[in-house]
Design a protein around this motif. Structure first.
Motif, PDB file in Angstrom:
ATOM      1  N   LEU A 117       4.332   6.599  -4.787  1.00  0.00           N
ATOM      2  CA  LEU A 117       4.379   5.108  -4.355  1.00  0.00           C
ATOM      3  C   LEU A 117       5.763   4.521  -4.541  1.00  0.00           C
TER       4      LEU A 117
ATOM      5  N   LEU B 107       1.195  -1.647  -0.251  1.00  0.00           N
ATOM      6  CA  LEU B 107       1.940  -0.915  -0.967  1.00  0.00           C
ATOM      7  C   LEU B 107       2.617  -1.912  -2.376  1.00  0.00           C
TER       8      LEU B 107
ATOM      9  N   LEU C  87      -3.036   7.792  -2.649  1.00  0.00           N
ATOM     10  CA  LEU C  87      -1.753   8.046  -3.257  1.00  0.00           C
ATOM     11  C   LEU C  87      -2.235   8.973  -4.657  1.00  0.00           C
TER      12      LEU C  87
END
Length: 349
Positions: A295, A344, A248
């Motif tokens: 994110l 996540l 990410l």
């Protein structure tokens, strides 16, 4: 040498020894599986910047020719994480042993159906008013030989294109091949139609083949997922979270960097990964065509009943409708137990 000099020498030696860094412990290797395309560039970009080591691991990258091969070879290579299209992530037998942990990108602008320049398929588009930019018709496509890779994003596009034209897979002659030999065969005159994804699409366009339809023309979204080997992830959740953090970070860096500045690096990646040359203009185009999600966006997408859950449900319904599966296989696919936002969420803490 007198006692004072001995003490001085010992003290100096101690200073030297304490100033030499100890050998760093070898970082654990994280084995990953990839195709020669955009999502792999993201991981390659991260590795080149040392962001894997920054997260406490060394990323090892194994090349594959299709997502189908990535999932099929899970047991043989025992990869820990991978980038893979939705279809093989869901329908291949070994897909039971993976988690979907994130979205690498949306590649719907990069998948396409190609025909030759003189093909009658290109004579007219817009036969279906709901899809005005799609070329082809029932008459011009029925009975044609199509080269494709089964259970891939290209297969999904192909089936939807045929549906738009009022056809099914039974109305054409399907010939299953991996993309590299398929493009070589098509270039040599085999088949009438070929379904491909980037970067094979650039090669097809360089050869003068014509685009009959892109995924966007057919109203499709086509996600590339980030996968984790369930066995590895259950035992090493921190490493999977670290991988996501690295990935990410690279996505954010790429999203906030001018594509022209990244093009040279992308060309280098493409040559290193595929052995082929890529024009900088094509590299820019490929970067621009892939939509990426950071994110906060991914957390929203992976929420219960969010877009990923709905997308996977739609893909599974499509797969069941277009395949031959046992009741047990259908129940397995409908369970949808592989989607997880655990890693996540760990990043968001």
């Amino acid at each position: 040498m007198n006692f004072k000099k001995i003490l001085t020498s010992v003290a100096s030696l101690a200073v030297i020894l304490t100033s030499v860094p100890a050998f760093a412990a070898e970082l654990p290797k994280l084995t990953s599986a990839w195709l020669g395309e955009f999502e792999t560039f993201v991981a390659w970009h991260a590795k080149n910047n040392g962001w894997d080591k920054e997260q406490g691991f060394e990323l090892s990258m194994i090349p594959f020719d299709s997502g189908k091969n990535i999932v099929e070879n899970l047991a043989a290579t025992n990869w820990s994480v991978a980038g893979c299209g939705a279809m093989p992530s869901l329908v291949e037998p070994l897909s039971d042993y993976v988690y979907i942990i994130g979205v690498a990108n949306d590649e719907s602008a990069s998948n396409a159906i190609y025909v030759r320049k003189d093909s009658p398929i290109m004579e007219k588009k817009g036969n279906n008013p709901s899809f005005p930019d799609v070329y082809g018709s029932t008459e011009t496509v029925a009975g044609k030989k199509i080269l494709y890779t089964k259970n891939t994003s290209g297969h999904y596009l192909l089936s939807n294109w045929l549906k738009i034209l009022g056809l099914t897979e039974k109305d054409v002659v399907l010939h299953e091949m991996e993309p590299t030999p398929a493009l070589s065969a098509f270039t040599g005159g085999d088949g009438d139609i070929i379904s491909l994804w980037a970067p094979f699409t650039f090669e097809a366009e360089e050869k003068g083949f014509q685009t009959a339809a892109k995924a966007l023309d057919c109203g499709l979204t086509q996600y590339i997922f980030l996968l984790a080997n369930k066995n590895f992830a259950d035992k090493n959740p921190a490493q999977v979270t670290a991988f996501l953090k690295m990935y990410l970070k690279a996505l954010e860096n790429i999203k906030n960097t001018d594509t022209a500045a990244l093009a040279k690096e992308y060309v280098k990646f493409y040559k290193e990964w595929t052995g082929n040359d890529l024009l900088e203009s094509h590299a820019e185009l490929d970067i621009q065509r892939h939509i990426v999600f950071l994110l906060d966006e991914q957390l929203e997408m992976f929420a219960p009943n969010g877009i990923i859950q709905r997308y996977v449900t739609d893909m599974i319904d499509y797969t069941i409708a277009h395949g031959e599966f046992t009741p047990r296989q259908i129940d397995r696919m409908k369970a949808n137990s592989k989607i997880t936002d655990t890693f996540l969420k760990a990043l968001a803490k």
